[in-house]
Every structure is written in C-alpha cells, then in structure tokens.
Design a protein around this motif. Structure first.
Motif, PDB file in Angstrom:
ATOM      1  N   THR A  63     -20.303  55.320  24.852  1.00  0.00           N
ATOM      2  CA  THR A  63     -21.475  54.626  24.307  1.00  0.00           C
ATOM      3  C   THR A  63     -22.653  54.764  25.264  1.00  0.00           C
ATOM      4  OG1 THR A  63     -19.944  53.041  23.341  1.00  0.00           O
ATOM      5  CG2 THR A  63     -22.269  52.420  23.377  1.00  0.00           C
TER       6      THR A  63
ATOM      7  N   TYR B 107     -39.062  52.947   5.740  1.00  0.00           N
ATOM      8  CA  TYR B 107     -38.096  52.880   6.846  1.00  0.00           C
ATOM      9  C   TYR B 107     -38.483  53.876   7.931  1.00  0.00           C
ATOM     10  CZ  TYR B 107     -33.781  53.487   9.452  1.00  0.00           C
ATOM     11  OH  TYR B 107     -32.865  53.569  10.467  1.00  0.00           O
TER      12      TYR B 107
ATOM     13  N   VAL C  40     -17.991  63.319  14.564  1.00  0.00           N
ATOM     14  CA  VAL C  40     -19.260  62.650  14.844  1.00  0.00           C
ATOM     15  C   VAL C  40     -19.917  62.114  13.577  1.00  0.00           C
ATOM     16  CG1 VAL C  40     -20.673  64.751  14.719  1.00  0.00           C
ATOM     17  CG2 VAL C  40     -21.436  62.870  16.125  1.00  0.00           C
TER      18      VAL C  40
ATOM     19  N   ARG D 254     -30.699  53.848   0.937  1.00  0.00           N
ATOM     20  CA  ARG D 254     -31.619  52.705   1.054  1.00  0.00           C
ATOM     21  C   ARG D 254     -32.475  52.569  -0.209  1.00  0.00           C
ATOM     22  NH1 ARG D 254     -36.693  51.824   3.049  1.00  0.00           N
ATOM     23  NH2 ARG D 254     -37.030  49.800   4.054  1.00  0.00           N
TER      24      ARG D 254
ATOM     25  N   ASP E 199     -37.027  54.575  11.936  1.00  0.00           N
ATOM     26  CA  ASP E 199     -36.104  54.157  12.983  1.00  0.00           C
ATOM     27  C   ASP E 199     -36.877  54.003  14.303  1.00  0.00           C
ATOM     28  OD1 ASP E 199     -34.069  53.797  14.802  1.00  0.00           O
ATOM     29  OD2 ASP E 199     -32.742  55.273  13.876  1.00  0.00           O
TER      30      ASP E 199
ATOM     31  N   LYS F   5     -30.185  61.487   8.152  1.00  0.00           N
ATOM     32  CA  LYS F   5     -31.311  60.635   7.766  1.00  0.00           C
ATOM     33  C   LYS F   5     -31.562  60.680   6.256  1.00  0.00           C
ATOM     34  CE  LYS F   5     -33.680  59.079  10.710  1.00  0.00           C
ATOM     35  NZ  LYS F   5     -33.214  57.943  11.481  1.00  0.00           N
TER      36      LYS F   5
ATOM     37  N   ARG G 294     -29.497  48.405   7.588  1.00  0.00           N
ATOM     38  CA  ARG G 294     -28.974  47.058   7.300  1.00  0.00           C
ATOM     39  C   ARG G 294     -28.196  47.017   5.982  1.00  0.00           C
ATOM     40  NH1 ARG G 294     -33.916  46.295   9.725  1.00  0.00           N
ATOM     41  NH2 ARG G 294     -35.143  45.967   7.834  1.00  0.00           N
TER      42      ARG G 294
ATOM     43  N   LYS H  52     -28.014  57.893  19.517  1.00  0.00           N
ATOM     44  CA  LYS H  52     -27.844  57.854  18.050  1.00  0.00           C
ATOM     45  C   LYS H  52     -26.381  57.946  17.636  1.00  0.00           C
ATOM     46  CE  LYS H  52     -30.715  60.372  15.384  1.00  0.00           C
ATOM     47  NZ  LYS H  52     -31.717  59.616  14.628  1.00  0.00           N
ATOM     48  N   SER H  53     -25.623  58.813  18.320  1.00  0.00           N
ATOM     49  CA  SER H  53     -24.285  59.116  17.806  1.00  0.00           C
ATOM     50  C   SER H  53     -23.158  58.875  18.805  1.00  0.00           C
ATOM     51  CB  SER H  53     -24.230  60.581  17.366  1.00  0.00           C
ATOM     52  OG  SER H  53     -24.505  61.421  18.472  1.00  0.00           O
TER      53      SER H  53
ATOM     54  N   ASN I  34     -40.128  60.408   8.357  1.00  0.00           N
ATOM     55  CA  ASN I  34     -38.806  60.561   8.970  1.00  0.00           C
ATOM     56  C   ASN I  34     -38.533  62.007   9.350  1.00  0.00           C
ATOM     57  OD1 ASN I  34     -36.962  57.998   9.027  1.00  0.00           O
ATOM     58  ND2 ASN I  34     -38.275  57.798   7.233  1.00  0.00           N
TER      59      ASN I  34
ATOM     60  N   TRP J 294     -30.174  61.784  21.690  1.00  0.00           N
ATOM     61  CA  TRP J 294     -29.152  62.091  20.674  1.00  0.00           C
ATOM     62  C   TRP J 294     -27.892  61.262  20.922  1.00  0.00           C
ATOM     63  CZ3 TRP J 294     -29.530  64.501  16.118  1.00  0.00           C
ATOM     64  CH2 TRP J 294     -30.654  65.304  15.902  1.00  0.00           C
TER      65      TRP J 294
ATOM     66  N   GLN K 179     -19.414  58.244  13.266  1.00  0.00           N
ATOM     67  CA  GLN K 179     -20.223  57.344  14.105  1.00  0.00           C
ATOM     68  C   GLN K 179     -21.678  57.325  13.643  1.00  0.00           C
ATOM     69  OE1 GLN K 179     -18.766  60.059  16.646  1.00  0.00           O
ATOM     70  NE2 GLN K 179     -16.929  59.176  15.762  1.00  0.00           N
ATOM     71  N   VAL K 180     -22.187  58.519  13.278  1.00  0.00           N
ATOM     72  CA  VAL K 180     -23.587  58.587  12.850  1.00  0.00           C
ATOM     73  C   VAL K 180     -23.767  57.813  11.541  1.00  0.00           C
ATOM     74  CG1 VAL K 180     -25.444  60.127  12.112  1.00  0.00           C
ATOM     75  CG2 VAL K 180     -24.035  60.741  14.061  1.00  0.00           C
TER      76      VAL K 180
ATOM     77  N   PRO L 102     -18.823  53.193  19.527  1.00  0.00           N
ATOM     78  CA  PRO L 102     -20.150  53.643  19.973  1.00  0.00           C
ATOM     79  C   PRO L 102     -21.305  52.938  19.255  1.00  0.00           C
ATOM     80  CG  PRO L 102     -18.738  55.526  19.557  1.00  0.00           C
ATOM     81  CD  PRO L 102     -18.030  54.326  19.029  1.00  0.00           C
TER      82      PRO L 102
ATOM     83  N   GLN M 260     -23.675  54.135  12.217  1.00  0.00           N
ATOM     84  CA  GLN M 260     -24.922  53.756  12.885  1.00  0.00           C
ATOM     85  C   GLN M 260     -26.084  53.702  11.893  1.00  0.00           C
ATOM     86  OE1 GLN M 260     -25.590  53.110  16.539  1.00  0.00           O
ATOM     87  NE2 GLN M 260     -27.156  52.148  15.267  1.00  0.00           N
TER      88      GLN M 260
ATOM     89  N   PHE N 166     -38.914  46.205  11.267  1.00  0.00           N
ATOM     90  CA  PHE N 166     -39.232  45.144  10.288  1.00  0.00           C
ATOM     91  C   PHE N 166     -40.736  45.095  10.030  1.00  0.00           C
ATOM     92  CE2 PHE N 166     -35.131  43.486  11.846  1.00  0.00           C
ATOM     93  CZ  PHE N 166     -34.534  43.176  10.641  1.00  0.00           C
TER      94      PHE N 166
ATOM     95  N   ASP O 267     -36.213  56.630  16.877  1.00  0.00           N
ATOM     96  CA  ASP O 267     -36.915  57.890  16.622  1.00  0.00           C
ATOM     97  C   ASP O 267     -38.357  57.829  17.128  1.00  0.00           C
ATOM     98  OD1 ASP O 267     -34.676  58.896  15.463  1.00  0.00           O
ATOM     99  OD2 ASP O 267     -35.369  58.784  13.386  1.00  0.00           O
TER     100      ASP O 267
ATOM    101  N   ASN P 136     -28.432  50.734  10.805  1.00  0.00           N
ATOM    102  CA  ASN P 136     -29.897  50.836  10.945  1.00  0.00           C
ATOM    103  C   ASN P 136     -30.629  50.381   9.680  1.00  0.00           C
ATOM    104  OD1 ASN P 136     -29.567  51.839  13.485  1.00  0.00           O
ATOM    105  ND2 ASN P 136     -30.098  53.945  12.997  1.00  0.00           N
TER     106      ASN P 136
ATOM    107  N   GLN Q   9     -32.645  50.044  18.247  1.00  0.00           N
ATOM    108  CA  GLN Q   9     -32.305  50.967  17.149  1.00  0.00           C
ATOM    109  C   GLN Q   9     -32.501  50.247  15.827  1.00  0.00           C
ATOM    110  OE1 GLN Q   9     -29.409  53.946  16.927  1.00  0.00           O
ATOM    111  NE2 GLN Q   9     -28.504  53.492  18.888  1.00  0.00           N
ATOM    112  N   GLY Q  10     -32.572  51.036  14.774  1.00  0.00           N
ATOM    113  CA  GLY Q  10     -32.691  50.447  13.443  1.00  0.00           C
ATOM    114  C   GLY Q  10     -34.121  50.459  12.943  1.00  0.00           C
ATOM    115  N   GLY Q  11     -34.279  50.104  11.676  1.00  0.00           N
ATOM    116  CA  GLY Q  11     -35.591  50.145  11.053  1.00  0.00           C
ATOM    117  C   GLY Q  11     -36.536  49.096  11.624  1.00  0.00           C
TER     118      GLY Q  11
END
Lengths: 429, 333
Positions: B144, B175, A229, A215, B177, A208, A242, B249-250, B14, B246, A232-233, A262, A236, B155, B180, A240, B151-153
């Motif tokens: 998956t 931001y 891993v 960002r 998530d 994070k 963007r 996320k990954s 965060n 978790w 992938q993180v 994933p 992702q 808006f 989260d 997230n 997921q994601g921030g």
C-alpha cells in the motif's frame, strides 16, 4: 568379485537410488514470481503446508509419503506446459494447473496421457461434464455456478425480485472474464434485470471510463470478474465514485486480501463469492503450526496462513489427499497410478463429519462427485471485507446455483465440444 | 447545459488527467532518449522499482529479508520503525541515483559507440534484471502506497458542476479524482523544473549539448559519462514520481511495470525528444481514448482504450514520423 555380489550391489543401488518413485508424486504448477505472485504464493504455501503436515504428522497418506513436485510457471501458459512435460514422467498422479490458460493446454495432453487434471474452480466450465471430460475435474464449482450464486444472493437482498434492476458486470477482457456473460444474460431473461457489460483490458491499471459509466448509469449492483491489478483498481475506483460497497461483488478470484488491503478503508463492505470459510479458526491450523511452522518446515514465512489464497491451497490439498486415500482403499495398497487417481476423484466425496475429522468443521460444504458431475458441490457463500479488522466474514449461507439455468448451458457447451472434437460421450449408468 | 454535453466535458476532463498520468511515465523515456539516443525499455520497471523502494523504506521493511533469512536462518522482516513519507522519498531518490551510477559503470560505459539496437537490447536485459532484483529486495506482495494524498471525487467540484445542468435534470455533477489533479499538478511542476534546469544551469546546458551532438560536446570537455549519470538519475526521479502516483491508485505491485505500455503511444505522438511533447501527447492520447471509449466503445463491446491509443499514435506517425514536437531528422548525403 563374484557375480552374485555384483547383482546384490546392483539391486541395493536400484532400491536406494529411486525412493521418489515410491512416493505419491503431486506436481504443483505454482507461480511464486511475476505479476501474479501475490496470488500464487499463498496458494502454493497452503497446498504444500498441508501435504507437509500429512507427511510429518501421519507419515504420509496410507503410510506413503507425499512428494510435492513444485514447478514455477510464473503464470505463463508456455512454462506451464513445459512443467507438465518435465514432470509427467516422474510418476505424477494428478495436475493442478493453477491457470485457466494452462488448463486449456493440458486438457487434451493429459487426457491422451491418461493423467487427471484438477482445475480448482477455474478452467473450462463445461469440463464439469464427466461424460465428455473423464480426466478433468473442476471441484468445487464453475464460473457459471458463481454467476448464478451472485444473482441468488442479490435476489435475497432484494426480497426475491430483480425485476427492473440494473446490474453492471465489470470483467477482464479475456476468455476468463467473459465466462459469466451468457449465464448472466440467461438469468436476466428469467429475473427481468438489465445487464450492462463493461470490459476492462489487461492488465486493468486504468478503468476510468468504465467507472464513469457506472457513475452515470447508477446500476443497483456491480459484479466483477477480475484478476490481478484489475481487482484493486476496480475496488479503488468504486470507492472513489462512492459506489455502495455492499452492492459490489466479485467472483472468488476477486476476493482475497491482496485485492482489498491496498484500497484501505475504502474497501470496507466489499463482497465476493467464496467456496470455503475464511480465516484460520479451525483445528487443522493448530496442527500446521505445531508440525509444520514450528518445525521450520513451512513453505513460506508463515505470514500467509489463514489468508484466502492459503485456505484455497489447503482446500485443494485436502481434496487431493482424500482422493489418494480413496484410491489406496480401492486398490488395496499404498502405491497408486494416475488411472486409480482418476477413478478415486470420480468417487470423491467429503461429508460434514469427514470435514470435522480433518480438523476443518464448517470449512466447506459436503459434496459427492460422480461419473457425470466433476464439479460438486457447486456451492458458494458471500464473504464481506471488514477493513478495520482486516478480515473476511461470511455473510450468507452456502448456496446452490440455479441448476435449471446452469445445467442446460453446460450440456450445450460440452456437447458442442464433443461434436467438434469427435468425442463420443461415455455413458454413466 | 444538457446532461449529454456535461458528460462529454467530464470525459474530456478525466481524459486530460489520465493523459498526464501517462505523460509522467513518458517523460522518463524522453529524458534518456534525448540525452543518449537510448530507448530505455526499463523505464516502466524503474517506476516499479522506485515505488517498491519508497514503500519499503516507508514501512521499515528490511531489504533482501527473505535472502537473509534463507542464508542465515534468521527470521527478520522489519526494522521495527517506519519512516515519514518525505524521508522515505529522499532515501528512494538516493537509491535511484545510486542505480544511475551503477548502470553507467556496469553497462553504458562498456557500450559507448555501439549501435542503438545494442543499447536497446541492454535496457531489455536491465528491465528483467531489475524486476527480479526488486522482487528479491522487497518481495512480491502487493504494497500500500500511503503518501497521505487524498483520493476520490471532489465534492466541491461535484456541487459546483451540478448547478450547470438544466433545471429538473437528474445530474450528479462532474467527477474528477483529486489524486489525478494532484498528479497533474506534480507533472506540470516537474516539467517546469526540468525546463528551468536544462535552460539555466551549467549541467542542464551540458545535457542539451550532449543531446544535440555527442562528439561536439566531448570536444569542448563535457564528460559524457557524467551526463549519462545525471540523465539516468533524473529519469530515476521521474520514475519515482510516476511510480508513486500510479502506486497510490492501484497499490505497488509488479504489474506496475506495464504502465510503460501506456507511454509508448504518447511518445509516438508527442515525439521522443520533447519534454512538452510528452505532456501534450499524453493529454491527446488520454482525451482521444476516453472519448472513443465513451462514444464508440459501447457499439464495439468496449475495452477500446489500449488499442485505440496506438491507432491514434500510428495515424500521427504516418503524417509526422518524428511526432508532434520531435526533432525532424534530416540526413544529408
């Protein structure tokens, strides 16, 4: 029983007891278990299936069957060394360590035992200098080549100038992850970009902080030197926040299906360097299907065929097989020694015509090793992930690195190693 | 507000969210330690196994497919249907309950009255077994986790916070998530549910009685074996929730078991016996490590989070060995 009968029986027993000694023995230090198995399985499958193909279709190489001696390391350095010790007496011709940690351990051991080591685009970068590391090969290139190729690609995208641009490097906080830093710093001086280094601790499940910083700072490009891993993180997290995926590029170990699938649609457009074309649209795969998969002799369940990892295993197997052919031609016989293999690797070259003969036209660039250069062709192309089609596509030609920057770094590092270890570099005239 | 202050608030927010994710893992440790005095080394692997099982059911994967194919020469991998997320979750929960029963029958029952270190060693063995068993059962591919969670921030949050910055400043908004936020909400619900369960149900009270004093609980007729099964089953549920969050996320993969390493400083800080302690400890670790990385990280080359969490926990250990919310141990001679 007469003495001659006993002697004949003993001779027969000796001949039938050890057929493996006559085989071309190639140990494969694989990792089909543990946290990194998703990368290790396709690689081991690709390597083994190609050797099985040569055995089934051609009766081996030069009429001698290939015996792939697979030893499970779990990507653990200590187990890798144990595998080496356990197999080196079996007539092993060359070692493919499949781990930078294992490679570092094997370089002095294999050099002393006079067995070549081929760390395929990983391991110690300066080992590409054959004058200092005669027993180590690093084809098809080094991490420093990769870093330079990524900058070259960014230059192309930016119309030839990176002046005033910002590049962030997200890297695995290990010797491997730190490899490109020096090269990127040197290239930064040349091209005028600003480099931000963002370390991620192993295993990389939580990133994070790094991505919040990206960002905030809004770099023009993000490069990644990740593994497992962490890949992938990172992809992702980039999705997230963007971050534009077409400006996010990974080294070749951050660019396989397991890294992007994933993440789903969010990974669309992500890029990575590759040293070979992706997919299975090559004639050799038809042969693998016919002689290996359909014959029930595949190393895996067939689902990995054509994946990036599988193709890399196949590429490695092709180089090993071609070196064996060269060694057999040089010695005039089927059986060869590790020293013959080393000489053959130094003479190893594959032309475009030969790639085509092997059923792999356009799969990878032509190259020629030499006494000094153990890492040809040093070239890489950029591949991009299409999340909808779930496939990688080449989006650039194969590019050479900036030798003006990379070669002096290699010379400096390898000579420092030689000085530290009292090695007198050999001459290559 | 200045952008610097807004960035700090963003880091704290965060950190809180990440901390709650750590707490989800720590909760499983606390539950088992509280009820049986066992430090369950296998908790991280339980999260992995639960997530693998959930994804396996959801995608219609045939368990032990490779083994079946190798033994019988078949080529089966999938049932040919997929399961809705809720049904797959319930099936995975059932497997975790079965796992709790098996652990009690095959391990704990035989180790009653053994030293805590023996029980700890048993959980180490269990962790390695479960990792291998999970590999054999579901394969080692990265899977998956698709529970339909966004997921994601956010808006909306970005737009709202963008207006907080001083006029003319180049600020994108904060931001956070969404996943989260969901995970934090789930964790809070879980803690409330566990607290209500332990306060207002017969089994919950029995659990607390066993946690207070095994001998006394046995003397009033509480079955220790039943309580252990219940405890491990609840820890299985917590592992399933942690593994799902978790995993979303990954991706679900074997390094998921390493999230246990992030739970240890949380336990050291919050205490091994307090459910609210796991949550508060997690949030303190999350905020502490993120702020340290934000302010000090760039000066020392970054990647400070792993070690700083332990430093923070050690500092608390020195001044309060039982953790912030842990029971103070007083032994009279």
């Amino acid at each position: 029983m007469r003495l001659s009968t006993i002697a004949a029986m003993a001779a027969t027993a000796m001949m039938t007891a050890g057929p493996a000694l006559a085989d071309l023995t190639i140990p494969l230090l694989s990792y089909r278990t543990g946290a990194y198995a998703p990368s290790g399985i396709p690689y081991a499958d690709g390597f083994t299936d190609y050797m099985t193909l040569l055995n089934e279709r051609d009766g081996g190489i030069g009429g001698v069957p290939v015996n792939v001696l697979e030893c499970e390391t779990g990507y653990n350095t200590q187990k890798g060394v144990e595998c080496y010790e356990a197999t080196k007496g079996d007539g092993s011709l060359i070692y493919i360590p499949q781990s930078t940690g294992i490679t570092y351990q094997l370089i002095p051991k294999a050099t002393a035992d006079e067995i070549p080591v081929h760390s395929v685009a990983y391991g110690r970068t300066s080992a590409v200098n054959g004058k200092v590391f005669p027993w180590v090969f690093i084809n098809p290139g080094t991490y420093w080549d990769a870093a330079s190729i990524m900058i070259k690609y960014a230059l192309e995208q930016e119309g030839g100038s990176l002046e005033g641009k910002k590049i962030a490097l997200v890297y695995h906080n290990s010797a491997y992850g730190k490899e490109p830093i020096r090269t990127l710093q040197e290239l930064g001086k040349k091209h005028g970009y600003e480099l931000t280094e963002l370390a991620v601790d192993h295993p990389g499940q939580e990133q994070k902080s790094q991505w919040l910083q990206i960002r905030r700072e809004r770099p023009d490009y993000v490069f990644m030197w990740g593994w497992g891993v962490m890949n992938q993180v990172a992809i992702q997290e980039a999705a997230n926040i963007r971050f534009p995926m077409e400006k996010f590029m990974g080294v070749w170990w951050s660019g396989s299906e397991g890294d992007v699938v994933p993440v789903g649609d969010g990974a669309d457009g992500y890029k990575s360097v590759t040293w070979h074309a992706p997919g299975k649209d090559f004639p050799v795969f038809d042969d693998i299907q016919k002689h290996v998969v359909d014959a029930g002799k595949a190393a895996g369940d067939g689902s990995k065929i054509g994946e990036v990892g599988y193709d890399r295993g196949l590429y490695t197997a092709v180089l090993v097989a071609e070196a064996i052919r060269i060694a057999q031609e040089a010695t005039g016989g089927g059986e060869i020694t590790p020293a013959d293999m080393r000489d053959a690797y130094e003479a190893l070259g594959i032309t475009d015509e030969r790639w085509t003969e092997l059923g792999l036209p356009g799969f990878a660039p032509a190259f020629q090793n030499s006494c000094e250069d153990h890492g040809a062709p040093h070239m890489g192309a950029m591949q991009q992930w299409d999340a909808k089609a779930k496939k990688w596509t080449l989006v650039s030609d194969f590019m050479e690195p900036d030798y003006d920057v990379v070669n002096p770094l290699i010379e400096e590092d390898s000579m420092a190693f030689a000085a530290e270890n009292n090695i007198t570099p050999r001459t290559c005239e | 507000m200045g952008v610097g202050l807004l960035n700090t608030i963003e880091v704290i927010l965060n950190g809180l969210m990440t901390g709650v994710m750590y707490s989800l893992v720590a909760l499983g440790f606390v539950l088992i330690f509280k009820a049986s005095g066992i430090f369950n080394y296998a908790q991280g692997v339980m999260s992995l196994f639960a997530a693998l099982t959930l994804v396996g059911f959801q995608s219609g994967q045939i368990p032990f497919a490779e083994l079946i194919n190798a033994v019988f020469g078949t080529d089966v991998h999938h049932f040919g249907f997929t399961m809705p997320a809720i049904l797959a979750t319930l099936c995975a929960l059932a497997v975790m309950v079965l796992f709790a029963i098996i652990v009690e029958r095959l391990i704990l029952k035989h180790l009653v009255n053994q030293e805590p270190i023996i029980l700890f060693m048993a959980t180490i063995g269990l962790a390695y077994f479960l990792e291998g068993f999970g590999d054999m059962m579901w394969g080692s591919d990265i899977k998956t986790m698709d529970l339909g969670l966004p997921q994601g921030g956010s808006f909306w949050f970005e737009d709202v916070t963008k207006t907080w910055a001083a006029e003319g400043s180049d600020y994108w908004g904060m931001y956070v998530d969404v996943l989260d936020v969901i995970a934090a909400s789930v964790a809070i619900c879980l803690v409330i549910a566990l607290t209500l369960f332990s306060q207002y149900t017969k089994t919950g009270r029995a659990l607390r009685a066993v946690a207070d004093d095994h001998q006394a609980a046995l003397s009033v007729g509480i079955s220790l074996r039943y309580i252990w099964v219940v405890t491990w089953a609840i820890a299985g549920l917590v592992a399933l929730v942690a593994g799902s969050m978790w995993g979303a996320k990954s991706g679900v993969q074997f390094s998921l078991s390493l999230i246990a390493l992030k739970a240890l400083p949380v336990l050291m800080l919050g205490g091994f016996t307090s459910i609210p302690g796991a949550i508060v400890g997690g949030m303190m670790i999350g905020v502490g490590e993120k702020l340290f990385e934000f302010y000090v990280g760039p000066m020392v080359g970054g990647a400070t989070e792993n070690w700083f969490a332990y430093v923070l926990a050690l500092v608390f250990l020195v001044f309060r060995p039982q953790g912030l919310f842990g029971d103070k141990i007083i032994e009279r001679v």
